[in-house]
Scaffold this motif. Sequence first.
Motif, mmCIF file in Angstrom:
data_model
loop_
_atom_site.group_PDB
_atom_site.id
_atom_site.type_symbol
_atom_site.label_atom_id
_atom_site.label_comp_id
_atom_site.label_asym_id
_atom_site.label_seq_id
_atom_site.Cartn_x
_atom_site.Cartn_y
_atom_site.Cartn_z
ATOM 1 N N TRP A 98 10.226 -9.109 -11.417
ATOM 2 C CA TRP A 98 9.282 -10.242 -11.406
ATOM 3 C C TRP A 98 9.819 -11.430 -12.175
ATOM 4 N N GLN A 99 10.815 -11.195 -13.041
ATOM 5 C CA GLN A 99 11.354 -12.306 -13.821
ATOM 6 C C GLN A 99 12.290 -13.179 -12.991
ATOM 7 N N PRO A 101 12.034 -14.239 -9.276
ATOM 8 C CA PRO A 101 11.527 -12.929 -8.876
ATOM 9 C C PRO A 101 12.193 -12.408 -7.601
ATOM 10 N N LEU A 103 10.959 -11.050 -4.229
ATOM 11 C CA LEU A 103 9.697 -11.076 -3.478
ATOM 12 C C LEU A 103 9.720 -10.052 -2.343
ATOM 13 N N ILE A 139 7.919 -7.895 -6.422
ATOM 14 C CA ILE A 139 6.500 -8.232 -6.535
ATOM 15 C C ILE A 139 6.029 -8.738 -5.176
ATOM 16 N N ASN A 140 4.723 -8.634 -4.945
ATOM 17 C CA ASN A 140 4.195 -9.131 -3.673
ATOM 18 C C ASN A 140 3.560 -10.508 -3.864
ATOM 19 N N SER A 141 2.929 -11.020 -2.818
ATOM 20 C CA SER A 141 2.402 -12.390 -2.891
ATOM 21 C C SER A 141 1.236 -12.506 -3.879
ATOM 22 N N SER A 142 0.663 -11.368 -4.308
ATOM 23 C CA SER A 142 -0.368 -11.433 -5.353
ATOM 24 C C SER A 142 0.221 -11.131 -6.720
ATOM 25 N N SER A 143 1.556 -11.204 -6.809
ATOM 26 C CA SER A 143 2.255 -10.956 -8.077
ATOM 27 C C SER A 143 2.074 -9.547 -8.624
ATOM 28 N N ARG A 144 1.700 -8.608 -7.754
ATOM 29 C CA ARG A 144 1.640 -7.219 -8.203
ATOM 30 C C ARG A 144 3.011 -6.581 -7.998
#
Length: 403
Positions: A98-99, A101, A103, A139-144
């Motif tokens: 995520w850092q 990121p 995607l 991470i996905n588009s909801s930042s999970r």
Amino acid sequence: MKTIVLKFGGTSVGSIERIKKAIKIISSHKKGGNNVAVISSAMSGVTNDLVKKSKLISNNFDKAEYDSLLATGEQASCALIAGGLNDIGLKSRSWLSWQIPILTSGPHSGARIENIESKILINYMKLGGIPIITGFQGINSSSRITTLGRGGSDASAIMLAKFLKADECIIYTDVDGIYTTDPRLHKKAKKIKKIFYDEMLEMASLGSKVMQPTSVQDAKLNNINIQVKSSFIKKPGTLITGSKKEFSNQIITGISSTKNDAKITIVGVKDKPGIAASIFKPLSENLINVDMVVQNISLNGKETDITFTIKSEDLKKTEKLIKQNKKISYRELSFDKNVSKVSIIGVGMITTPGITYRMFQALASKKINIMVISTSEIKISVLISDKNIKKAIAVLHKEFKLD
Ligand code: ASP
Ligand code: MG
């Protein structure tokens, strides 16, 4: 200056000693004057342990939290590698997905990498740094946090090679390459120098567990050459590639076998349109993977027999689903748990006639009974009794001059 992506699998970072060995490999690539980026897996056993813990908390563990939990293993191994590189005077730091990121799209535990914002990594490498990046996750588009499926750090390495436009991608693992067949089942197995993506895909999905199948698909789609090597011993590995140049005229490249297959035969089902669909619909709804299927030609035009294979762990559920199925009637249901699939694989069979005959003849010479046959352009599979696996591999290995 070349850019090289190195990936270390779980066993290659499985202990402090092995991490130190990985650090030496990374440093030697760096000292060779290359830009180096690293993807690491979690230390071996760690991810399995996290899976167990989630099950102790709940049998219905939240999918997003499950990925978040499973992704933690890689943070530790990456930090240990980066810290070790710092210790010997090299510039390095770890990056969580995520850092960056990284995607992804698709479901939790089965996500695929869409994009890697590689600029930050490229700049760091320009300054002489070695980025150490957590494999297996994004991470996905909801930042999970998402994960790419077990063994997914192979896909991370291949996609990183793509987004860095790397010149090389080396997968370091605990075996020194891809073999013509499983060396534990046949002593004369030999290391393959070069293998095509399609052949590797068949080998990977048919039970030669060196690479995660989706990662080989990613490599094929993006034309990334992959070298598979051992991190334990210094030896040339196997090149997985799409280029057809310099290939020998070997017809069969490898032989693979599966374990834990089960065969189901439904005797005397009505021979009318829609029956096969009615049989397989509930199985697909329950995510049961059906592999080989044969339907006999019905002699009287009224009834037929259908045989198919599944994984043995799905047998109980499948039996239940068939018995509950009101849409079909049949005379008899039979099961066999002690079956395995043996396959010969090679792009050479597209242009060479007579391969099927040679395979069947070789098996017959050892009195091995074939229960089900399936073929694709570059593969012939047969279902045989478990107890004949070693014998079958040996005779086929010899027949196709792999010994
Ligand atoms: N650590 C993850 C797993 O055990 C990913 C990988 O090893 O490739 O599945
Ligand atoms: Mg692996």
